[in-house]
Design a protein around this motif. Structure first.
Motif, PDB file in Angstrom:
ATOM      1  N   GLY A  73       3.479  -0.352   3.813  1.00 50.02           N
ATOM      2  CA  GLY A  73       3.675   0.002   5.309  1.00 50.02           C
ATOM      3  C   GLY A  73       2.408   0.417   6.106  1.00 50.02           C
ATOM      4  N   LEU A  74       2.010   1.523   5.395  1.00 46.63           N
ATOM      5  CA  LEU A  74       0.954   2.290   6.165  1.00 46.63           C
ATOM      6  C   LEU A  74      -0.128   1.423   6.659  1.00 46.63           C
ATOM      7  N   TRP A  89       6.953   5.690  12.759  1.00 47.02           N
ATOM      8  CA  TRP A  89       8.150   5.888  11.998  1.00 47.02           C
ATOM      9  C   TRP A  89       9.193   4.524  12.285  1.00 47.02           C
ATOM     10  N   TYR A  94       0.729  -1.295   9.250  1.00 46.48           N
ATOM     11  CA  TYR A  94       0.879  -0.342  10.630  1.00 46.48           C
ATOM     12  C   TYR A  94      -0.569  -0.584  11.462  1.00 46.48           C
ATOM     13  N   GLN A  99       7.480   1.811  10.293  1.00 45.22           N
ATOM     14  CA  GLN A  99       7.870   2.031   8.839  1.00 45.22           C
ATOM     15  C   GLN A  99       9.125   1.653   8.604  1.00 45.22           C
ATOM     16  N   GLN A 100      10.037   2.119   9.437  1.00 44.56           N
ATOM     17  CA  GLN A 100      11.609   1.924   9.405  1.00 44.56           C
ATOM     18  C   GLN A 100      11.761   0.337   9.205  1.00 44.56           C
ATOM     19  N   TRP A 144       9.594  -2.048   8.208  1.00 43.59           N
ATOM     20  CA  TRP A 144       9.020  -2.582   7.260  1.00 43.59           C
ATOM     21  C   TRP A 144       9.958  -2.405   5.813  1.00 43.59           C
ATOM     22  N   TRP A 145      10.290  -1.096   5.937  1.00 37.71           N
ATOM     23  CA  TRP A 145      11.045  -0.589   4.675  1.00 37.71           C
ATOM     24  C   TRP A 145      12.451  -1.457   4.692  1.00 37.71           C
ATOM     25  N   LYS A 187      15.365   4.201   4.237  1.00 38.09           N
ATOM     26  CA  LYS A 187      15.703   3.570   5.535  1.00 38.09           C
ATOM     27  C   LYS A 187      16.995   4.655   6.233  1.00 38.09           C
ATOM     28  N   THR A 239       5.953  -0.222  -1.257  1.00 37.75           N
ATOM     29  CA  THR A 239       6.525  -0.475   0.243  1.00 37.75           C
ATOM     30  C   THR A 239       5.930   0.469   1.006  1.00 37.75           C
ATOM     31  N   ILE A 240       5.953   1.818   0.705  1.00 43.29           N
ATOM     32  CA  ILE A 240       5.256   2.837   1.708  1.00 43.29           C
ATOM     33  C   ILE A 240       3.944   2.492   1.635  1.00 43.29           C
TER      34      ILE A 240
END
Length: 490
Positions: A459-460, A128, A463, A131-132, A134-135, A395, A455-456
């Motif tokens: 991000g996955l 997470w 990662y 992800q934070q 990247w967002w 975010k 974006t989500i």
């Protein structure tokens, strides 16, 4: 160039702190608490200096949260002055204050560059945290691209001879200058923010001086009929104008006396922003009472009518240019430190976090933000606004969740600033913040939904890819909060 951490140094540090992360440090009596927290994970010689004082922080935070009353015109146009002024007084309690309290507690608990990226990683783990980051990175590119466009619009108002292409090139030039200034140091960015703040506030002060002489109190109570109010535009404008109180958390590692300066800056900026938002509207609506005219960039016209000439409108346009430039400079600083925080936590290759040999700034991160933002300036302004709103909600929602998790995960940690009221105070901050995040997301358009989904998903994927590049070794938390004997009260 220097790299913030060598792999060997990080492994050595983490092996000593694996079982004691965030357990506090032994600080000698009389030592500087701010500097000691940094020494755990990075020797001072490779850390950015703590060059930002309270006044500079106030300037940066004011520009990053409001930047003056620019952008409030659709609020008045959609509902009239009664509901606009009332909403601007109520909204801080439901949206701005929860952001400010959350950021103050977490930024002083973990006073390090990277801010909300590090909070989420500490609370919810590396997945997470990435992800934070990247967002936030994608959001920063979109958000930063708004302000060269705004600068171009006001340039065109002051100097129409530039034309559309010429004014766009001027906006990109401002982005280049802001990027270079950021490489020279955060202290310079902070002093520029102080100057820009004075230049932004001054035109609205003149609007109040000139306008209140002609104000009829009954005009402040006028409003559109309820069935004619554009509630979607009204609420979207309201929430968007009260965003950004978490932004300066990413430079917490470069703020002098951060434990006291950060909460105090929040109080000052909340008060100043409320006045800059409400008073000019109250001073203007008696003369400018056709609500349909209150659209984007209406302030210069409203100011000219109040003054009976063009001088005040020109000042407002110059203030708008200063607001755009100041916001852009501050956003390059804060968004680049979010990237820098990711390199410190080994979420990105450490080489990207290299500090400039002379200025000790994360110059590669700054350049990446500048170049990426320049690419997004080609998108239409309304598309940028929609994308920005949704990504910001994503975010910030994670930040509120991280606040609640860290309260439960570290109940006994000393917090230099702590949200009062126990479980009720925490529930108010987290609950109100999450509801407003949801409202902003719902009010956004199709482009917001598409951008959030893309974006989500990316991000996955990233990662997994970057984790493999870094051999899957996500570094454990190694940043310790600075113990303090007396919590700061505001």
């Amino acid at each position: 160039m220097t790299v913030p951490f060598s792999e060997q140094a990080m492994v050595s540090t983490s092996s000593k702190l694996t079982n004691t992360a965030f357990d506090g440090l032994a600080i000698e009596e009389g030592a500087e608490t701010d500097a000691t927290a940094v020494a755990v994970v990075a020797p001072d010689k490779v850390s950015p200096p703590r060059s930002l004082g309270l006044l500079q922080l106030v300037g940066m935070l004011f520009l990053l949260t409001s930047g003056g009353g620019y952008g409030l015109e659709p609020l008045v146009g959609s509902a009239g002055p009664r509901w606009s002024i009332l909403a601007l007084v109520v909204a801080p309690w439901l949206w701005a204050l929860p952001q400010a309290l959350m950021a103050s507690e977490l930024a002083t608990l973990i006073p390090e560059d990277g801010g909300y990226v590090i909070w989420v990683e500490a609370a919810l783990g590396s997945f997470w945290g990435f992800q934070q980051g990247w967002w936030s990175f994608v959001d920063s590119l979109v958000d930063n691209a708004l302000f060269p466009r705004l600068f171009s619009d006001y340039t065109l108002r002051v100097a129409p001879a530039f034309g559309m292409l010429g004014s766009w090139m001027v906006g990109v030039l401002v982005l280049v200058i802001c990027t270079l200034v950021n490489i020279l140091g955060l202290g310079l960015v902070g002093w520029a923010a102080v100057l820009f703040t004075v230049l932004v506030v001054s035109p609205f002060m003149f609007i109040c001086i000139v306008g209140f002489r002609r104000t009829v109190l009954s005009s402040l109570w006028q409003a559109r009929p309820l069935h004619e109010i554009n509630w979607r535009l009204f609420l979207a404008s309201l929430l968007w104008n009260w965003c950004g109180f978490d932004s300066c958390s990413t430079v917490a590692g470069e703020i002098r006396d951060v434990h006291r300066s950060f909460p105090r800056a929040m109080v000052i900026v909340l008060s100043l922003t409320t006045m800059v938002f409400t008073l000019p509207i109250a001073a203007s609506v008696t003369v400018n009472h056709v609500w349909s005219e209150w659209r984007d960039a209406f302030w210069p016209t409203a100011a000219n009518r109040l003054a009976g000439g063009h001088w005040l409108g020109i000042l407002v346009c110059v203030g708008g240019m200063c607001s755009a430039a100041g916001m852009l400079s501050g956003l390059v600083a804060t968004s680049s430190r979010a990237l820098y925080g990711m390199t410190r936590k080994n979420m990105l290759p450490p080489e990207l976090g290299a500090l400039h040999q002379r200025f000790r700034t994360p110059w590669i991160c700054i350049l990446l933000i500048g170049l990426g933002s320049a690419c997004f300036t080609a998108l239409p302004f309304n598309v940028l606004i929609q994308i920005d709103s949704t990504l910001y909600c994503l975010k910030v929602a994670l930040e509120f969740i991280a606040l609640a998790v860290l309260r439960r995960k570290w109940p006994d940690r000393q917090r230099p600033f702590r949200i009062g009221g126990g479980i009720w105070g925490l529930s108010y901050v987290v609950g109100s913040g999450l509801v407003c995040c949801l409202a902003m997301a719902v009010l956004s358009g199709l482009w917001s939904a598409i951008s959030a989904a893309v974006t989500i998903v990316t991000g996955l994927v990233l990662y997994s890819v970057i984790g493999r590049v870094l051999n899957g070794r996500w570094m454990p938390s190694t940043i310790a909060p600075t113990p303090t004997s007396t919590p700061v009260e505001i």
